[in-house]
Every structure is written in structure tokens, then in C-alpha cells.
Design a protein around this motif. Structure first.
Motif, mmCIF file in Angstrom:
data_model
loop_
_atom_site.group_PDB
_atom_site.id
_atom_site.type_symbol
_atom_site.label_atom_id
_atom_site.label_comp_id
_atom_site.label_asym_id
_atom_site.label_seq_id
_atom_site.Cartn_x
_atom_site.Cartn_y
_atom_site.Cartn_z
ATOM 1 N N VAL A 163 0.851 -1.207 0.000
ATOM 2 C CA VAL A 163 0.000 0.000 0.000
ATOM 3 C C VAL A 163 0.884 1.253 0.000
ATOM 4 O O VAL A 163 0.688 2.177 -0.792
ATOM 5 N N VAL A 164 1.872 1.267 0.890
ATOM 6 C CA VAL A 164 2.723 2.453 1.023
ATOM 7 C C VAL A 164 3.512 2.708 -0.265
ATOM 8 O O VAL A 164 3.633 3.847 -0.727
ATOM 9 N N GLU A 165 4.005 1.633 -0.873
ATOM 10 C CA GLU A 165 4.766 1.808 -2.118
ATOM 11 C C GLU A 165 3.897 2.383 -3.233
ATOM 12 O O GLU A 165 4.321 3.276 -3.972
ATOM 13 N N ALA A 166 2.678 1.874 -3.354
ATOM 14 C CA ALA A 166 1.782 2.371 -4.416
ATOM 15 C C ALA A 166 1.430 3.840 -4.162
ATOM 16 O O ALA A 166 1.376 4.652 -5.095
ATOM 17 N N MET A 167 1.206 4.176 -2.906
ATOM 18 C CA MET A 167 0.884 5.570 -2.585
ATOM 19 C C MET A 167 2.067 6.467 -2.920
ATOM 20 O O MET A 167 1.891 7.538 -3.508
ATOM 21 N N ARG A 168 3.234 6.011 -2.590
ATOM 22 C CA ARG A 168 4.419 6.829 -2.854
ATOM 23 C C ARG A 168 4.583 7.097 -4.353
ATOM 24 O O ARG A 168 4.899 8.218 -4.760
ATOM 25 N N ALA A 169 4.347 6.075 -5.157
ATOM 26 C CA ALA A 169 4.467 6.261 -6.613
ATOM 27 C C ALA A 169 3.441 7.277 -7.108
ATOM 28 O O ALA A 169 3.742 8.136 -7.945
ATOM 29 N N ASP A 170 2.214 7.207 -6.554
ATOM 30 C CA ASP A 170 1.182 8.174 -6.949
ATOM 31 C C ASP A 170 1.581 9.593 -6.541
ATOM 32 O O ASP A 170 1.412 10.535 -7.310
ATOM 33 N N GLU A 171 2.083 9.732 -5.319
ATOM 34 C CA GLU A 171 2.420 11.084 -4.825
ATOM 35 C C GLU A 171 3.494 11.724 -5.714
ATOM 36 O O GLU A 171 3.450 12.918 -5.978
ATOM 37 N N ALA A 172 4.440 10.909 -6.170
ATOM 38 C CA ALA A 172 5.488 11.453 -7.040
ATOM 39 C C ALA A 172 4.857 11.993 -8.327
ATOM 40 O O ALA A 172 5.235 13.057 -8.821
ATOM 41 N N ARG A 173 3.863 11.273 -8.833
ATOM 42 C CA ARG A 173 3.172 11.746 -10.044
ATOM 43 C C ARG A 173 2.367 13.002 -9.767
ATOM 44 O O ARG A 173 2.327 13.918 -10.579
ATOM 45 N N HIS A 174 1.739 13.047 -8.596
ATOM 46 C CA HIS A 174 0.945 14.241 -8.262
ATOM 47 C C HIS A 174 1.842 15.478 -8.199
ATOM 48 O O HIS A 174 1.457 16.555 -8.623
ATOM 49 N N ARG A 175 2.994 15.267 -7.648
ATOM 50 C CA ARG A 175 3.926 16.392 -7.551
ATOM 51 C C ARG A 175 4.318 16.866 -8.950
ATOM 52 O O ARG A 175 4.331 18.067 -9.243
ATOM 53 N N ALA A 176 4.617 15.891 -9.825
ATOM 54 C CA ALA A 176 4.998 16.241 -11.200
ATOM 55 C C ALA A 176 3.847 16.986 -11.894
ATOM 56 O O ALA A 176 4.076 17.933 -12.649
ATOM 57 N N THR A 177 2.613 16.559 -11.613
ATOM 58 C CA THR A 177 1.454 17.229 -12.218
ATOM 59 C C THR A 177 1.397 18.686 -11.771
ATOM 60 O O THR A 177 1.242 19.593 -12.595
ATOM 61 N N ALA A 178 1.532 18.899 -10.460
ATOM 62 C CA ALA A 178 1.463 20.274 -9.931
ATOM 63 C C ALA A 178 2.581 21.128 -10.525
ATOM 64 O O ALA A 178 2.364 22.282 -10.912
ATOM 65 N N LEU A 179 3.767 20.550 -10.639
ATOM 66 C CA LEU A 179 4.884 21.304 -11.218
ATOM 67 C C LEU A 179 4.617 21.607 -12.687
ATOM 68 O O LEU A 179 4.851 22.715 -13.167
ATOM 69 N N GLY A 180 4.080 20.596 -13.385
ATOM 70 C CA GLY A 180 3.785 20.767 -14.809
ATOM 71 C C GLY A 180 2.726 21.837 -15.059
ATOM 72 O O GLY A 180 2.681 22.441 -16.127
ATOM 73 N N LEU A 181 1.882 22.072 -14.059
ATOM 74 C CA LEU A 181 0.828 23.086 -14.217
ATOM 75 C C LEU A 181 1.336 24.488 -13.859
ATOM 76 O O LEU A 181 0.573 25.445 -13.854
ATOM 77 N N GLY A 182 2.625 24.572 -13.541
ATOM 78 C CA GLY A 182 3.207 25.896 -13.318
ATOM 79 C C GLY A 182 3.351 26.315 -11.870
ATOM 80 O O GLY A 182 3.269 27.505 -11.558
ATOM 81 N N ALA A 183 3.576 25.344 -10.984
ATOM 82 C CA ALA A 183 3.770 25.678 -9.571
ATOM 83 C C ALA A 183 4.994 26.577 -9.391
ATOM 84 O O ALA A 183 6.019 26.366 -10.033
ATOM 85 N N ALA A 184 4.862 27.573 -8.523
ATOM 86 C CA ALA A 184 6.011 28.408 -8.174
ATOM 87 C C ALA A 184 6.910 27.608 -7.227
ATOM 88 O O ALA A 184 6.523 26.532 -6.758
ATOM 89 N N GLU A 185 8.102 28.118 -6.970
ATOM 90 C CA GLU A 185 9.014 27.486 -5.998
ATOM 91 C C GLU A 185 8.735 28.128 -4.644
ATOM 92 O O GLU A 185 8.798 29.349 -4.514
ATOM 93 N N LEU A 186 8.390 27.321 -3.644
ATOM 94 C CA LEU A 186 8.076 27.895 -2.330
ATOM 95 C C LEU A 186 9.336 28.425 -1.665
ATOM 96 O O LEU A 186 10.392 27.791 -1.735
ATOM 97 N N PRO A 187 9.257 29.575 -1.006
ATOM 98 C CA PRO A 187 10.421 30.056 -0.253
ATOM 99 C C PRO A 187 10.775 29.058 0.864
ATOM 100 O O PRO A 187 9.866 28.463 1.461
ATOM 101 N N ALA A 188 12.083 28.902 1.132
ATOM 102 C CA ALA A 188 12.532 27.906 2.118
ATOM 103 C C ALA A 188 11.840 28.040 3.486
ATOM 104 O O ALA A 188 11.469 27.023 4.082
ATOM 105 N N PRO A 189 11.639 29.263 4.008
ATOM 106 C CA PRO A 189 10.982 29.335 5.331
ATOM 107 C C PRO A 189 9.588 28.722 5.319
ATOM 108 O O PRO A 189 9.144 28.158 6.330
ATOM 109 N N VAL A 190 8.906 28.807 4.182
ATOM 110 C CA VAL A 190 7.555 28.242 4.109
ATOM 111 C C VAL A 190 7.631 26.716 4.120
ATOM 112 O O VAL A 190 6.902 26.052 4.865
ATOM 113 N N SER A 191 8.539 26.144 3.304
ATOM 114 C CA SER A 191 8.618 24.679 3.313
ATOM 115 C C SER A 191 9.134 24.167 4.662
ATOM 116 O O SER A 191 8.715 23.101 5.119
#
Ligand SMILES: [Fe+2]
Ligand SMILES: [Fe+2]
Length: 208
Positions: A163-191
């Protein structure tokens, strides 16, 4: 302003997330994986880790909901639909695995949900680029977390690991999707602040 019907729909979603009644569209990755012979301590540990993951998924529901209620761009919203559906699978899979391990979801789920929703809506108010930045960073931190959990889970607990492995693979794709849609880079203090908040959440959710 979202329509009344829409708000009711979102409210229903929120209730399902908080109460742990989620519907998975995909089969659980644990299906067909044999249950390992875990001792009581290992089971409790695995259940607690899955409770943490489940809380993470409750927060993901709230964040994506906040995102979709505030998103300006329809195309952005549509492209995130796939991620939203997959997050609901995660919610259902992790809840199911907690039950199998004899554990219970976090009692504080309504609180986690409310907190994440407020953060998501606040990020949404800043506009899509920041909204997406926030989602991308969340997905990245969740992915890191899941990697940590894979290291911490009993090695023989293949059902939980699937379960954890499948979720991790999905999350990596979700991140790529958000980046592909033009996500800004968060300032370090925020992250860093997000990391701190998630540390509080994971420490508490491991216990209750
Ligand atoms: Fe997820
Ligand atoms: Fe995700």
C-alpha cells in the motif's frame, strides 16, 4: 463563488474523509499479498504508521478541496481531478489497512482536516501558482514520509508495504502534475514551516 450544490458536494466529501468512509476506485495494492505473521508489537507499530499515513491522506483531501474551491483556472482544476481521485483511493486503502492491523484512525481527524483546509484555502487565496506550489511541496514531503515509513515498517509486512509503495508512486506523479501546471518554488521558510507542522502531526497521529 461556488454554487450551493457544489458546497454540499464538498461537505459530503469532507465528512467521508474525516469519518474514514472513502471509496476506492482502484483495488488495494495489498490485494492478493499474504498477511505476514506479525507479533503484537509489530502490528501495533505498523497500525500506528498507517494511522499517520491516513491522517496525511485526510489532510490531502482537505488541501485539494481548498485548492479546488479557490482555483481560478478551470484547466488547472480539471487536470488535478486525477490526483484527487487517487487521493481518495489512498484514504480508503490506508483506512482498510489500519483496520486489518487492528488499529483505529486518528480521533483528531476533524481537527487535522480543518487545519489543512484552512491552510489550503489560504494558499488558494494567493493564486494558482502558489496554490500549486503548496500542493507540490506537500506531495514531496508526503513522498519523503512514505519512504521513511518503508524503512520503519516490519520488513515482512508485505501487505502494508504494498500500500505504502503504491501511494508513494502516486504522490510522485501528483507532484509532477502540480509542477507541470506551473507551480512556483516555495520560499525555504515556508517549506520549513510545513515540515515542522507535519512533524507535529506525525508525532501526535502515531499515538492518537
Ligand atoms: Fe495520497
Ligand atoms: Fe498525492
Amino acid at each position: 463563488m461556488p454554487s450551493f450544490d457544489r458546497l454540499i458536494g464538498e461537505f459530503d466529501r469532507a465528512l467521508r474523509a474525516v469519518s474514514g468512509v472513502a471509496r476506492a476506485a482502484r483495488r488495494s495494492p495489498a490485494e492478493g499479498v499474504p498477511e505476514a505473521g506479525l507479533d503484537a508489537g509489530e502490528r501495533a507499530h505498523a497500525a500506528a504508521l498507517m494511522r499517520v499515513n491516513h491522517v496525511g491522506e485526510v489532510c490531502a483531501q482537505a488541501l485539494y478541496q481548498g485548492q479546488s474551491l479557490t482555483a481560478r483556472n478551470k484547466e488547472t482544476k480539471n487536470k488535478l481531478q486525477q490526483a484527487v481521485r487517487e487521493e481518495e483511493d489512498h484514504l480508503a486503502w490506508s483506512a482498510e489497512r489500519i483496520r486489518e492491523l487492528g488499529g483505529a484512525p486518528s480521533l483528531l481527524n476533524p481537527l487535522w482536516y480543518a487545519g489543512a483546509f484552512a491552510i489550503g484555502a489560504a494558499a488558494g487565496a494567493l493564486g494558482d501558482r502558489w496554490n500549486l506550489a503548496f500542493l507540490a511541496e506537500t506531495e514531496r514531503q508526503v513522498e519523503e514520509h512514505l519512504s521513511g515509513h518503508l524503512a520503519a515498517l516490519p520488513a515482512q509486512d508485505r501487505r502494508t508495504r504494498a500500500v505504502v509503495e503504491a501511494m508513494r508512486a502516486d504522490e510522485a506523479r501528483h507532484r509532477a502534475t502540480a509542477l507541470g501546471l506551473g507551480a512556483a518554488e516555495l520560499p525555504a521558510p515556508v517549506s520549513d514551516a510545513m515540515r515542522l507542522a507535519s512533524r507535529v502531526m506525525t508525532t501526535v497521529a502515531y499515538r492518537i
